[in-house]
Design a protein around this motif. Sequence first.
Motif, short mmCIF file in Angstrom:
data_model
loop_
_atom_site.label_atom_id
_atom_site.label_comp_id
_atom_site.label_asym_id
_atom_site.label_seq_id
_atom_site.Cartn_x
_atom_site.Cartn_y
_atom_site.Cartn_z
N ILE A 3 18.20 -19.39 -6.25
CA ILE A 3 16.75 -19.55 -6.32
C ILE A 3 16.28 -20.48 -5.21
CG2 ILE A 3 16.65 -19.14 -8.81
CD1 ILE A 3 16.35 -22.18 -9.19
N PRO A 5 14.71 -23.57 -3.50
CA PRO A 5 14.58 -24.98 -3.91
C PRO A 5 13.16 -25.51 -3.85
CG PRO A 5 15.42 -24.83 -1.68
CD PRO A 5 15.36 -23.42 -2.19
N CYS A 7 10.14 -23.36 -4.58
CA CYS A 7 9.26 -22.77 -5.61
C CYS A 7 10.04 -22.19 -6.80
CB CYS A 7 8.38 -21.70 -4.98
SG CYS A 7 9.30 -20.26 -4.37
N GLN A 8 11.36 -22.21 -6.75
CA GLN A 8 12.25 -21.73 -7.81
C GLN A 8 12.19 -20.21 -8.03
OE1 GLN A 8 10.38 -24.89 -8.54
NE2 GLN A 8 12.20 -25.50 -7.39
N SER A 9 11.61 -19.47 -7.09
CA SER A 9 11.65 -18.01 -7.16
C SER A 9 13.03 -17.53 -6.73
CB SER A 9 10.59 -17.40 -6.24
OG SER A 9 9.29 -17.82 -6.61
N CYS A 20 12.52 -15.87 -0.38
CA CYS A 20 11.91 -15.67 -1.71
C CYS A 20 10.59 -14.93 -1.56
CB CYS A 20 11.71 -17.02 -2.40
SG CYS A 20 10.36 -18.01 -1.72
N ARG A 137 18.63 -30.73 -7.30
CA ARG A 137 17.83 -29.49 -7.35
C ARG A 137 18.75 -28.32 -7.06
NH1 ARG A 137 14.73 -33.23 -4.58
NH2 ARG A 137 12.67 -33.72 -5.46
N PRO A 139 20.22 -24.88 -6.44
CA PRO A 139 19.55 -23.62 -6.07
C PRO A 139 20.11 -22.42 -6.82
CG PRO A 139 21.18 -24.17 -4.43
CD PRO A 139 21.22 -25.28 -5.44
N ALA A 141 19.94 -20.08 -10.58
CA ALA A 141 19.06 -19.73 -11.69
C ALA A 141 19.54 -20.37 -13.00
CB ALA A 141 19.02 -18.21 -11.85
N THR A 142 18.61 -20.54 -13.92
CA THR A 142 18.90 -21.10 -15.23
C THR A 142 19.91 -20.22 -15.98
OG1 THR A 142 16.74 -22.13 -15.36
CG2 THR A 142 17.87 -21.72 -17.45
N GLU A 159 20.48 -31.09 -14.84
CA GLU A 159 20.59 -29.91 -14.00
C GLU A 159 21.80 -29.07 -14.39
OE1 GLU A 159 18.87 -28.38 -10.65
OE2 GLU A 159 17.98 -28.65 -12.62
#
Length: 269
Positions: A3, A5, A7-9, A20, A137, A139, A141-142, A159
């Motif tokens: 993803i 870092p 905007c997390q897209s 992204c 942060r 990079p 995905a959850t 994290e």
Amino acid sequence: MLICPICQSALSAYENSLRCSNQHNFDRARQGYINVLPVQHKKSRAPGDNQAMVQARRDFLSAGHYAPLAERFAQLMQERQPQHWLDIGCGEGYYSAHIARALSESQGYALDISREAVKHACKRNAQTTWLVASMARLPLATASCQAIASIFSPIDWQEALRVLAPGGAVLRMGPCSDHLQELREQLYDDVRSYDDSKHLQLLPQGLQPIHSETLRFTLTLDDAQARSDLLAMTPHGWRANSARREAVINNTLTTTVAIRYDWIEKTET
């Protein structure tokens, strides 16, 4: 999996880079790594280990002095057979490469905040995705990883909790209180003991330790360059005074290597 870092897209491959949906672009370096550490997230111009520290660690580890540590770590990772794994604070990639060989059917990601370190790490394993990035942060995905490796590295537990899939785990490797005891006794007048389980008191809800073990052996360094490298790759290289550092370098060193391994599992769904 990866993803942005900023905007997390989700990041997707675009030519020789990752991009992204908001057009944030991250180029792949000629060495093969991708820098996903935006300048606004850096605390200094060149964060992390410098070239001299990276080279010292690379030479010391490549000589096999800590091979038993890497081999046991890789065995423990192999027992879980994660589909996706992440090594945080991978340095010059010695331990990451051991993991990658043990988990040849899995997809590995390895990151460090030091660009110099990751430049060296890229040469160790072509199948691993090497990233310049921050643990603060991640990079990824959850809930995307089944295992996180933390080897002599600080860890942001929140994290880690975020990127771990349910049932996934952190394998942490860190020093016991008697690690390099004899070396420290030569460098300092006062060698203080510490609680090598204190990190377990920092675990947030949703993470719990499920296994701990210790590996100890005696290490003898007959070579002056190896002793110099060991000092350079640890905080002792700048904490101790120069006279005591020189005394260590000039004489054969026999010291204890004592390492603790902890499996810490994500329990919440």
